[in-house]
Design a protein around this motif. Structure first.
Motif, PDB file in Angstrom:
ATOM      1  N   ASN A 142      40.752  43.253  27.788  1.00 30.13           N
ATOM      2  CA  ASN A 142      40.444  44.167  26.701  1.00 30.13           C
ATOM      3  C   ASN A 142      40.705  45.625  27.040  1.00 30.13           C
ATOM      4  OD1 ASN A 142      39.511  42.557  24.488  1.00 30.13           O
ATOM      5  ND2 ASN A 142      37.736  42.020  25.731  1.00 30.13           N
ATOM      6  N   SER A 143      41.095  45.905  28.288  1.00 26.23           N
ATOM      7  CA  SER A 143      41.222  47.315  28.666  1.00 26.23           C
ATOM      8  C   SER A 143      42.525  47.630  29.392  1.00 26.23           C
ATOM      9  CB  SER A 143      40.039  47.742  29.543  1.00 26.23           C
ATOM     10  OG  SER A 143      39.987  46.957  30.728  1.00 26.23           O
ATOM     11  N   ARG A 144      42.848  46.888  30.472  1.00 28.34           N
ATOM     12  CA  ARG A 144      43.955  47.301  31.342  1.00 28.34           C
ATOM     13  C   ARG A 144      45.049  46.248  31.462  1.00 28.34           C
ATOM     14  NH1 ARG A 144      41.797  49.318  36.944  1.00 28.34           N
ATOM     15  NH2 ARG A 144      43.713  50.563  36.860  1.00 28.34           N
ATOM     16  N   ALA A 145      45.012  45.239  30.639  1.00 22.67           N
ATOM     17  CA  ALA A 145      46.000  44.164  30.741  1.00 22.67           C
ATOM     18  C   ALA A 145      47.381  44.648  30.295  1.00 22.67           C
ATOM     19  CB  ALA A 145      45.571  42.980  29.891  1.00 22.67           C
ATOM     20  N   GLU A 159      42.700  34.380  37.956  1.00 23.57           N
ATOM     21  CA  GLU A 159      42.668  35.397  36.906  1.00 23.57           C
ATOM     22  C   GLU A 159      42.973  36.759  37.517  1.00 23.57           C
ATOM     23  OE1 GLU A 159      42.439  34.128  34.075  1.00 23.57           O
ATOM     24  OE2 GLU A 159      41.685  32.162  34.662  1.00 23.57           O
ATOM     25  N   ALA A 160      43.871  37.498  36.871  1.00 21.89           N
ATOM     26  CA  ALA A 160      44.314  38.779  37.434  1.00 21.89           C
ATOM     27  C   ALA A 160      43.216  39.834  37.443  1.00 21.89           C
ATOM     28  CB  ALA A 160      45.523  39.299  36.659  1.00 21.89           C
ATOM     29  N   GLY A 161      42.271  39.755  36.488  1.00 20.95           N
ATOM     30  CA  GLY A 161      41.248  40.785  36.387  1.00 20.95           C
ATOM     31  C   GLY A 161      39.938  40.439  37.050  1.00 20.95           C
ATOM     32  N   ALA A 162      39.927  39.409  37.899  1.00 20.94           N
ATOM     33  CA  ALA A 162      38.670  38.952  38.490  1.00 20.94           C
ATOM     34  C   ALA A 162      38.114  39.912  39.523  1.00 20.94           C
ATOM     35  CB  ALA A 162      38.865  37.568  39.122  1.00 20.94           C
ATOM     36  N   MET A 163      38.971  40.770  40.095  1.00 26.58           N
ATOM     37  CA  MET A 163      38.551  41.733  41.112  1.00 26.58           C
ATOM     38  C   MET A 163      38.883  43.139  40.634  1.00 26.58           C
ATOM     39  SD  MET A 163      40.183  39.617  44.326  1.00 26.58           S
ATOM     40  CE  MET A 163      41.637  39.214  43.342  1.00 26.58           C
ATOM     41  N   PRO A 164      38.229  44.160  41.193  1.00 25.87           N
ATOM     42  CA  PRO A 164      38.526  45.545  40.788  1.00 25.87           C
ATOM     43  C   PRO A 164      39.972  45.908  41.123  1.00 25.87           C
ATOM     44  CG  PRO A 164      36.438  45.425  41.978  1.00 25.87           C
ATOM     45  CD  PRO A 164      37.089  44.092  42.137  1.00 25.87           C
ATOM     46  N   VAL A 165      40.752  46.238  40.105  1.00 21.75           N
ATOM     47  CA  VAL A 165      42.177  46.526  40.279  1.00 21.75           C
ATOM     48  C   VAL A 165      42.380  47.990  40.648  1.00 21.75           C
ATOM     49  CG1 VAL A 165      44.422  46.611  39.126  1.00 21.75           C
ATOM     50  CG2 VAL A 165      42.859  44.706  38.686  1.00 21.75           C
ATOM     51  N   LEU A 166      43.117  48.221  41.731  1.00 19.25           N
ATOM     52  CA  LEU A 166      43.475  49.590  42.125  1.00 19.25           C
ATOM     53  C   LEU A 166      44.745  50.030  41.405  1.00 19.25           C
ATOM     54  CD1 LEU A 166      43.091  52.097  43.905  1.00 19.25           C
ATOM     55  CD2 LEU A 166      44.357  50.907  45.711  1.00 19.25           C
ATOM     56  N   GLY A 167      45.734  49.146  41.328  1.00 21.17           N
ATOM     57  CA  GLY A 167      46.993  49.471  40.679  1.00 21.17           C
ATOM     58  C   GLY A 167      48.024  48.395  40.967  1.00 21.17           C
ATOM     59  N   ALA A 168      49.269  48.681  40.626  1.00 24.83           N
ATOM     60  CA  ALA A 168      50.340  47.700  40.804  1.00 24.83           C
ATOM     61  C   ALA A 168      51.574  48.375  41.395  1.00 24.83           C
ATOM     62  CB  ALA A 168      50.680  47.031  39.481  1.00 24.83           C
ATOM     63  N   VAL A 169      52.357  47.592  42.135  1.00 21.48           N
ATOM     64  CA  VAL A 169      53.601  48.081  42.733  1.00 21.48           C
ATOM     65  C   VAL A 169      54.722  47.097  42.413  1.00 21.48           C
ATOM     66  CG1 VAL A 169      52.467  49.350  44.595  1.00 21.48           C
ATOM     67  CG2 VAL A 169      53.094  46.955  44.947  1.00 21.48           C
TER      68      VAL A 169
END
Length: 399
Positions: A264-267, A378-388
């Protein structure tokens, strides 16, 4: 009271009784999405997973070995037990995350130690070659000195320069000039080679000290990793079977809640974005490792840690990347989460201590932690810092 009023009163009492009946509408929780991948649908407006009832018998955890004294006691006891178990879950997660951070430090120190060993070997070869060159130059200088000694202290060309024959004198002067130039070159090369040897020796000392430092770091972090994993496993081993089952449910609930918030926010704006050719190869490698055990410090082929999996997957795709999650985050081009495509790497936690590969559809392939296998999560199961994005197309850090 008329018969009609008595019927109405009885109906009202029954309705009130049903509305407060224990076990109905209570203890609802989010269920973790099931299946190997998210169903094909429009993810532009994600919705929360549907609520489900807790498994039967959850209230039995209110009292060790008991079944609960009554409906009200079950509710209170289960809540207290859940709070206690959730604290255990958070503690176990924390220990494994600390072990993950230490694993990253261990991997980096191990990689640097290997580099230092290679540099030491190269320096040693350069020292040997330099010593051999100095020996050859000294031999050459000695031969010239002996020839001059045999000529009465003068080089052979000097004798020609002193002759009465004009042509011989001209040739002698030219030869003397060449000999002087060669002697100067010999002295300069000897001096340069000696300076190089001094530098090689200094580099060897520096590299040796760095190697010792990295070896001490690996030994220290190895102990730390082992201790954290041991503490986590001891906590898990102390739980009863019912508590372990409930702990898994609490973990699934936490994952579902976090995933819903992420969707709902950062996907990604496009959940079905196609990978690049290299990203597809990397993802194919990563998914082929599903089911293989997590082992800290491992980079295949039979076991992996988190960055061991991602680095080997991209190496198989023809694009080498740094070994550790922190270096992957520091050096690889960053991409917005909204632009994620399969094959990109998602980095987790503020210290970049975990990394996974985005598989599309809100999923990742990851080597999660000790005691578990490479899996689809699930990609959002942990606190996401960012992507490369290893194959480019993002913003390089520092630019």
């Amino acid at each position: 009271m008329s018969r009609r009023r008595r019927v109405a009163a009885i109906a009202l009492v029954c309705a009130l009784g049903l509305s407060v009946s224990p076990g109905r509408g209570t203890h609802r929780a989010y269920a973790a999405p099931s299946g190997p991948s998210l169903p094909p649908q429009d993810y532009g407006s994600p919705v929360a997973p549907p609520p489900v009832e807790l498994p039967p018998g959850t209230g039995d955890l209110a009292k060790p070995g008991g079944t609960g004294a009554g409906p009200g006691d079950d509710a209170v006891g289960a809540g207290a037990a859940d709070a206690s178990l959730d604290a255990v879950r958070l503690r176990i997660d924390s220990l494994y995350r600390q072990a993950g951070s230490a694993t990253d430090a261990y991997n980096l120190a191990t990689e640097r130690a290997a580099e230092q060993k290679a540099q030491l070997a190269a320096t040693a070869r350069a020292l040997v070659e330099g010593q051999e060159r100095i020996a050859a130059l000294k031999q050459q200088a000695g031969a010239a000195a002996r020839a001059q000694y045999r000529g009465g202290g003068l080089p052979p060309s000097a004798g020609l320069a002193l002759t009465d024959d004009p042509q011989a004198m001209i040739e002698g002067l030219a030869r003397a000039k060449d000999e002087q130039h060669a002697a100067n070159g010999l002295l300069n090369e000897l001096t340069t080679t000696q300076d190089d040897l001094t530098g090689y020796a200094r580099d060897a000392g520096t590299n040796w000290q760095k190697l010792r430092d990295d070896q001490r770091t690996t030994a220290k972090t190895k102990k730390e990793i082992t201790a954290k994993i041991s503490d986590a496993r001891e906590l898990e081993a102390g739980l009863k079977a019912a508590e372990k089952a409930r702990l898994r449910t609490l973990e699934q609930d936490a994952v579902a809640t976090a995933q819903t918030a992420w969707l709902n926010s950062r996907a990604p704006s496009d959940m079905n974005r196609a990978p690049s050719a290299a990203g597809a190869r990397a993802l194919a490698f990563a998914t082929a490792q599903i089911g293989k055990p997590y082992v800290w410090g491992a980079a295949g082929p039979d076991t992996y840690d988190c960055s061991g999996l991602t680095s080997q997957a991209w190496a198989a795709a023809g694009t080498p990347v740094p070994r550790t999650s922190q270096e992957q985050w520091r050096l690889l081009p960053h991409v917005p989460l909204a632009d994620l495509r399969p094959g990109d790497l998602i980095v987790y936690y503020a210290d970049a201590s975990h990394v996974a590969m985005y598989a599309g559809g809100g999923k990742i392939v990851q080597a999660p932690r000790p005691g578990r296998d490479v899996t689809l999560s699930e990609a959002g199961a942990m606190p996401v810092l960012g992507a490369v994005r290893p194959d480019g197309g993002g913003v390089t850090p520092g630019t």
